[in-house]
Design an enzyme around this catalytic site. Structure first.
Site, PDB file in Angstrom:
ATOM      1  N   CYS A 167     -29.017 -12.037 -32.603  1.00  0.00           N
ATOM      2  CA  CYS A 167     -30.379 -12.449 -32.903  1.00  0.00           C
ATOM      3  C   CYS A 167     -30.904 -13.736 -32.258  1.00  0.00           C
ATOM      4  O   CYS A 167     -30.764 -14.823 -32.815  1.00  0.00           O
ATOM      5  CB  CYS A 167     -30.447 -12.661 -34.420  1.00  0.00           C
ATOM      6  SG  CYS A 167     -31.531 -11.537 -35.193  1.00  0.00           S
ATOM      7  N   CYS A 183     -34.191 -19.307 -41.564  1.00  0.00           N
ATOM      8  CA  CYS A 183     -32.838 -19.020 -42.070  1.00  0.00           C
ATOM      9  C   CYS A 183     -31.838 -19.905 -41.326  1.00  0.00           C
ATOM     10  O   CYS A 183     -31.887 -20.047 -40.114  1.00  0.00           O
ATOM     11  CB  CYS A 183     -32.493 -17.536 -41.882  1.00  0.00           C
ATOM     12  SG  CYS A 183     -33.577 -16.454 -42.835  1.00  0.00           S
ATOM     13  N   GLU A 236     -36.099 -10.910 -26.608  1.00  0.00           N
ATOM     14  CA  GLU A 236     -34.888 -10.143 -26.322  1.00  0.00           C
ATOM     15  C   GLU A 236     -34.778  -8.877 -27.159  1.00  0.00           C
ATOM     16  O   GLU A 236     -35.303  -8.791 -28.263  1.00  0.00           O
ATOM     17  CB  GLU A 236     -33.630 -11.012 -26.459  1.00  0.00           C
ATOM     18  CG  GLU A 236     -33.168 -11.309 -27.852  1.00  0.00           C
ATOM     19  CD  GLU A 236     -31.920 -12.214 -27.835  1.00  0.00           C
ATOM     20  OE1 GLU A 236     -32.085 -13.429 -27.595  1.00  0.00           O
ATOM     21  OE2 GLU A 236     -30.818 -11.727 -28.072  1.00  0.00           O
TER      22      GLU A 236
HETATM   23  N1  SAH Z   1     -36.402 -11.365 -40.234  1.00  0.00           N
HETATM   24  C1  SAH Z   1     -35.711 -10.152 -40.524  1.00  0.00           C
HETATM   25  C2  SAH Z   1     -35.091  -9.449 -39.317  1.00  0.00           C
HETATM   26  C3  SAH Z   1     -34.388 -10.268 -38.288  1.00  0.00           C
HETATM   27  S1  SAH Z   1     -32.746 -10.760 -38.447  1.00  0.00           S
HETATM   28  C4  SAH Z   1     -34.660 -10.395 -41.581  1.00  0.00           C
HETATM   29  O1  SAH Z   1     -34.486 -11.527 -41.996  1.00  0.00           O
HETATM   30  O2  SAH Z   1     -34.069  -9.427 -42.035  1.00  0.00           O
HETATM   31  C5  SAH Z   1     -31.692  -9.354 -38.608  1.00  0.00           C
HETATM   32  C6  SAH Z   1     -30.474  -9.672 -39.472  1.00  0.00           C
HETATM   33  O3  SAH Z   1     -29.531 -10.495 -38.780  1.00  0.00           O
HETATM   34  C7  SAH Z   1     -30.829 -10.425 -40.739  1.00  0.00           C
HETATM   35  O4  SAH Z   1     -30.080  -9.925 -41.816  1.00  0.00           O
HETATM   36  C8  SAH Z   1     -30.415 -11.832 -40.398  1.00  0.00           C
HETATM   37  O5  SAH Z   1     -30.259 -12.599 -41.546  1.00  0.00           O
HETATM   38  C9  SAH Z   1     -29.167 -11.597 -39.603  1.00  0.00           C
HETATM   39  N2  SAH Z   1     -28.735 -12.714 -38.744  1.00  0.00           N
HETATM   40  C10 SAH Z   1     -29.489 -13.539 -38.004  1.00  0.00           C
HETATM   41  N3  SAH Z   1     -28.734 -14.432 -37.342  1.00  0.00           N
HETATM   42  C11 SAH Z   1     -27.461 -14.155 -37.660  1.00  0.00           C
HETATM   43  C12 SAH Z   1     -26.209 -14.723 -37.306  1.00  0.00           C
HETATM   44  N4  SAH Z   1     -26.138 -15.755 -36.481  1.00  0.00           N
HETATM   45  N5  SAH Z   1     -25.096 -14.168 -37.823  1.00  0.00           N
HETATM   46  C13 SAH Z   1     -25.175 -13.100 -38.650  1.00  0.00           C
HETATM   47  N6  SAH Z   1     -26.311 -12.529 -39.031  1.00  0.00           N
HETATM   48  C14 SAH Z   1     -27.455 -13.049 -38.553  1.00  0.00           C
END
Ligand code: SAH
Length: 354
Positions: A341, A124, A100
């Site tokens: 994301c 994460c 996506e």
């Molecule tokens: N792997 C990379 C980039 C992808 S995520 C990273 O960790 O930075 C992009 C951002 O969105 C990251 O800061 C991630 O922690 C955040 N993110 C992912 N899922 C999320 C969610 N459900 N709510 C808020 N932030 C989120």
């Protein structure tokens, strides 16, 4: 190592540099200007097939078809937000995998958020992209084509790119670097490196190497906690690299590139959003050259994390500001069309599996 072959073992011409295309054409007995024409068809005219390259002879088009693949993603689904015009795209790759991307309109131009991997293995806790682990890395062409297809589809120039979709860019390092060079190449879409952002969960060797690439790209660090203890509860990568080392690496990135950093901090109620944590965060980054981007966490149904309340978010922001930290709250774009994301992909895959 860069592997420029697709899943059928054909050479992926969209992932090649102009120099490489020139060498390939020389090997096929073609003149250098043909390489320039082909590169222009791929990266400026955004051709979706070799047949569409109408200024090339039929014979040459056939030669290209026999020797190379031209990666072209197909749009599986497009959702347009009624609230802010944000568009989310699900793309199908040649091997059937789904990824996506998001297109957002800002006053400074159009921005696309791309995926760098199919799935993710960083784990994460609040993130939907990682729930099913890593499927595979994306090739440079598959990152480029998310932007190319969106620009062709909307008819509007993309001026900013953020590598903040599914995947960890530094877990797919060589392909991401190649992508950044191609997207900012003067004979390609020529997006200024200053308008490119790469977001990492904090892989220290990746950050250090990235600092030495000679790229003027913005680095965003997913911080999400002011200390290792809380960070470990949200991000498994925190067990590998201490915050102190991650921030030192970020500082090195700033020194080498002169680019100010972005610290992303997703606010999760009762986990990382109290004022002591805001204070600790201020101390932690006061000497770093960067700003904090607060992201109210987007709850996913597989986890029971809750978004911080409006007041908690405002208080957290105020305290950072009082301490002299630059801070913004991320506007939630496209709220009505599938969350953050990896959530859209995940819900699509679940529907498909029923
Ligand atoms: N792997 C990379 C980039 C992808 S995520 C990273 O960790 O930075 C992009 C951002 O969105 C990251 O800061 C991630 O922690 C955040 N993110 C992912 N899922 C999320 C969610 N459900 N709510 C808020 N932030 C989120």
């Amino acid at each position: 190592m860069l592997d420029l072959t697709d899943n059928k073992g054909r050479k992926d011409i969209k992932s090649m540099t102009l120099e490489e295309v020139t060498e390939e054409m020389a090997a096929l007995g073609e003149k250098p200007f043909r390489a320039k024409q082909i590169y222009d068809w791929i990266h400026v005219k955004l051709a979706g097939s070799f047949d569409g390259m109408s200024s090339l002879s039929k014979e040459l088009r056939q030669k290209l078809k026999d020797n190379y693949s031209l990666t072209c993603l197909s749009i599986t689904e497009e959702r347009i937000s009624q609230v802010d015009g944000t568009r989310k795209y699900l793309f199908c790759l040649e091997d059937g995998n789904i990824i996506e991307s998001v297109w957002m309109q800002y006053h400074h131009g159009n921005s696309v958020c791309i995926s760098s991997q199919v799935g993710c293995r960083m784990g994460c806790r609040f993130c939907a992209s990682t729930l099913d682990g890593l499927e595979r890395n994306l090739r440079p062409s598959e990152m480029l084509d998310q932007i190319y297809r969106i620009q062709a589809h909307t008819g509007q120039r993309v001026s900013n790119v953020v590598v903040m979709g599914s995947g960890e860019p530094f877990d797919n390092y060589d392909n991401v670097i190649r992508f950044l060079r191609l997207i900012s190449h003067e004979k390609g879409l020529n997006i200024s490196q200053r308008n490119l952002t790469v977001s990492t969960c904090g892989i220290v060797p990746g950050i250090l190497q990235f600092a030495q690439e000679g790229l003027a790209v913005t680095l965003a660090l997913s911080l999400h906690a002011p200390n290792d203890e809380v960070r470990k509860t949200l991000m498994p990568i925190a067990n590998r690299y201490k915050l102190k080392d991650v921030l030192e690496a970020c500082h090195y990135y700033y020194e080498k590139t002169g680019r100010r950093l972005t610290f992303e901090y997703s606010l999760v109620q009762g986990v990382n959003d109290n004022l002591d944590e805001a204070r600790a965060l201020s101390r932690l980054i006061k000497d770093q050259h960067g700003h904090v981007n607060l992201i109210p966490v987007n709850p996913i149904k597989e986890r029971d994390y809750v978004q911080s309340g409006r007041k908690a978010i405002a208080d957290f922001k105020d305290l950072l500001e009082k301490n002299g930290i630059n801070v913004t709250i991320r506007r939630e774009m496209g709220r009505d069309i599938g969350g953050a994301c990896g959530q859209l992909r995940k819900s699509y895959m679940e529907k498909g599996a029923e």
